[in-house]
Structures are given as C-alpha cells and as structure tokens.
Scaffold this motif. Structure first.
Motif, mmCIF file in Angstrom:
data_model
loop_
_atom_site.group_PDB
_atom_site.id
_atom_site.type_symbol
_atom_site.label_atom_id
_atom_site.label_comp_id
_atom_site.label_asym_id
_atom_site.label_seq_id
_atom_site.Cartn_x
_atom_site.Cartn_y
_atom_site.Cartn_z
ATOM 1 N N GLN A 54 0.798 -0.787 -0.574
ATOM 2 C CA GLN A 54 -0.168 -0.543 -0.443
ATOM 3 C C GLN A 54 0.664 1.517 -0.474
ATOM 4 N N ILE A 55 2.044 1.152 1.123
ATOM 5 C CA ILE A 55 2.926 2.035 1.075
ATOM 6 C C ILE A 55 2.990 2.712 -0.224
ATOM 7 N N ALA A 56 3.694 2.204 -1.481
ATOM 8 C CA ALA A 56 3.874 2.526 -2.754
ATOM 9 C C ALA A 56 2.864 2.644 -4.190
ATOM 10 N N GLN A 57 1.655 2.276 -3.205
ATOM 11 C CA GLN A 57 0.739 2.693 -4.338
ATOM 12 C C GLN A 57 0.790 4.256 -3.642
ATOM 13 N N TYR A 58 0.197 4.065 -2.903
ATOM 14 C CA TYR A 58 -0.005 5.942 -1.537
ATOM 15 C C TYR A 58 1.331 6.664 -1.978
ATOM 16 N N GLU A 59 2.690 6.056 -2.765
ATOM 17 C CA GLU A 59 3.334 7.535 -2.805
ATOM 18 C C GLU A 59 3.559 7.757 -4.304
ATOM 19 N N ALA A 60 3.188 5.961 -4.918
ATOM 20 C CA ALA A 60 2.986 7.179 -6.390
ATOM 21 C C ALA A 60 2.085 7.580 -6.906
ATOM 22 N N ALA A 61 0.624 7.289 -5.321
ATOM 23 C CA ALA A 61 -0.658 8.332 -6.192
ATOM 24 C C ALA A 61 -0.225 9.592 -5.879
ATOM 25 N N TYR A 62 0.382 9.908 -5.079
ATOM 26 C CA TYR A 62 1.357 11.569 -3.941
ATOM 27 C C TYR A 62 2.097 12.485 -5.360
ATOM 28 N N GLN A 63 2.875 11.017 -5.893
ATOM 29 C CA GLN A 63 3.730 11.710 -6.699
ATOM 30 C C GLN A 63 3.346 12.359 -8.137
ATOM 31 N N THR A 64 2.248 11.494 -8.606
ATOM 32 C CA THR A 64 1.574 11.741 -9.790
ATOM 33 C C THR A 64 0.469 13.507 -9.215
ATOM 34 N N LEU A 65 -0.084 13.271 -7.586
ATOM 35 C CA LEU A 65 -0.331 13.880 -7.916
ATOM 36 C C LEU A 65 0.438 16.008 -7.820
ATOM 37 N N ARG A 66 1.113 15.531 -7.204
ATOM 38 C CA ARG A 66 2.299 16.458 -6.855
ATOM 39 C C ARG A 66 2.457 17.397 -8.456
ATOM 40 N N GLU A 67 2.543 16.570 -9.233
ATOM 41 C CA GLU A 67 3.159 16.712 -10.939
ATOM 42 C C GLU A 67 2.348 17.116 -11.357
ATOM 43 N N THR A 68 0.473 16.743 -10.926
ATOM 44 C CA THR A 68 -0.751 17.108 -11.733
ATOM 45 C C THR A 68 -0.555 18.250 -11.233
ATOM 46 N N LEU A 69 -0.612 18.803 -10.169
ATOM 47 C CA LEU A 69 -0.657 20.276 -9.383
ATOM 48 C C LEU A 69 0.130 21.104 -10.107
ATOM 49 N N ALA A 70 1.882 20.934 -10.211
ATOM 50 C CA ALA A 70 2.840 21.369 -10.629
ATOM 51 C C ALA A 70 2.167 21.862 -11.852
ATOM 52 N N THR A 71 1.404 21.254 -12.784
ATOM 53 C CA THR A 71 0.850 21.382 -14.446
ATOM 54 C C THR A 71 0.537 22.268 -14.369
ATOM 55 N N ILE A 72 -0.472 22.034 -13.750
ATOM 56 C CA ILE A 72 -1.630 22.827 -13.492
ATOM 57 C C ILE A 72 -1.296 24.793 -12.933
ATOM 58 N N ASP A 73 -0.558 24.516 -12.231
ATOM 59 C CA ASP A 73 0.017 26.013 -11.715
ATOM 60 C C ASP A 73 0.722 26.735 -12.076
ATOM 61 N N GLN A 74 1.393 26.223 -13.856
ATOM 62 C CA GLN A 74 2.405 26.104 -14.708
ATOM 63 C C GLN A 74 1.726 27.561 -15.879
ATOM 64 N N ALA A 75 0.406 26.695 -15.557
ATOM 65 C CA ALA A 75 -0.542 27.035 -16.677
ATOM 66 C C ALA A 75 -1.588 28.571 -16.496
#
Length: 75
Positions: A54-75
């Motif tokens: 579960q930890i690996a899945q949560y970390e991967a989801a967290y990273q995806t959400l961080r990257e997605t938010l960063a791209t939204i912030d740049q727009a």
C-alpha cells in the motif's frame, strides 16, 4: 492446565480484504483529469494490498498528484 490452542501469526502475503471497486466519483466531484482519476483509483485499489505494498501505491499516487498540480500551477 491446558486450554484450547492459541492461533499463530497470520500467513505471509496479501491479507484478504474487500474486492477492489471502481471509483465512481459519486462521493465527490469528479476531477475530470485522467492523471488525477487514475491516482485516486490506484488508492482505492491499494486497500486490498498488504500494508507494505500500500505504501508504494500511495507514494506513486502522491507523486502523480504533485506533478499534476505543478503543471496546473504553471498554466
């Protein structure tokens, strides 16, 4: 005095749990973003995994959400 046998530790491997369910977005507004929807679905599916997995899945989801938010912030 000897009583009934005591149960031992659980066997190694994934613990039995609920069947993964498809996240429908009914609980909250749908994100409407494929990466966010996939990250949320992976967290729902992680509920059936062993805690270490579960930890690996949560970390991967967290990273995806961080990257997605960063791209939204740049727009």
């Amino acid at each position: 005095m000897s009583g009934p046998p005591r149960p031992g530790p659980p066997p190694p491997g994934p613990r039995p749990g609920p069947t993964p369910q498809r996240w429908s977005g009914d609980e909250a507004e749908e994100a409407g973003h494929p990466a966010v929807d996939a990250a949320v679905q992976s967290m729902v599916n992680a509920a059936t995994l062993a805690p270490a997995d579960q930890i690996a899945q949560y970390e991967a989801a967290y990273q995806t959400l961080r990257e997605t938010l960063a791209t939204i912030d740049q727009a």
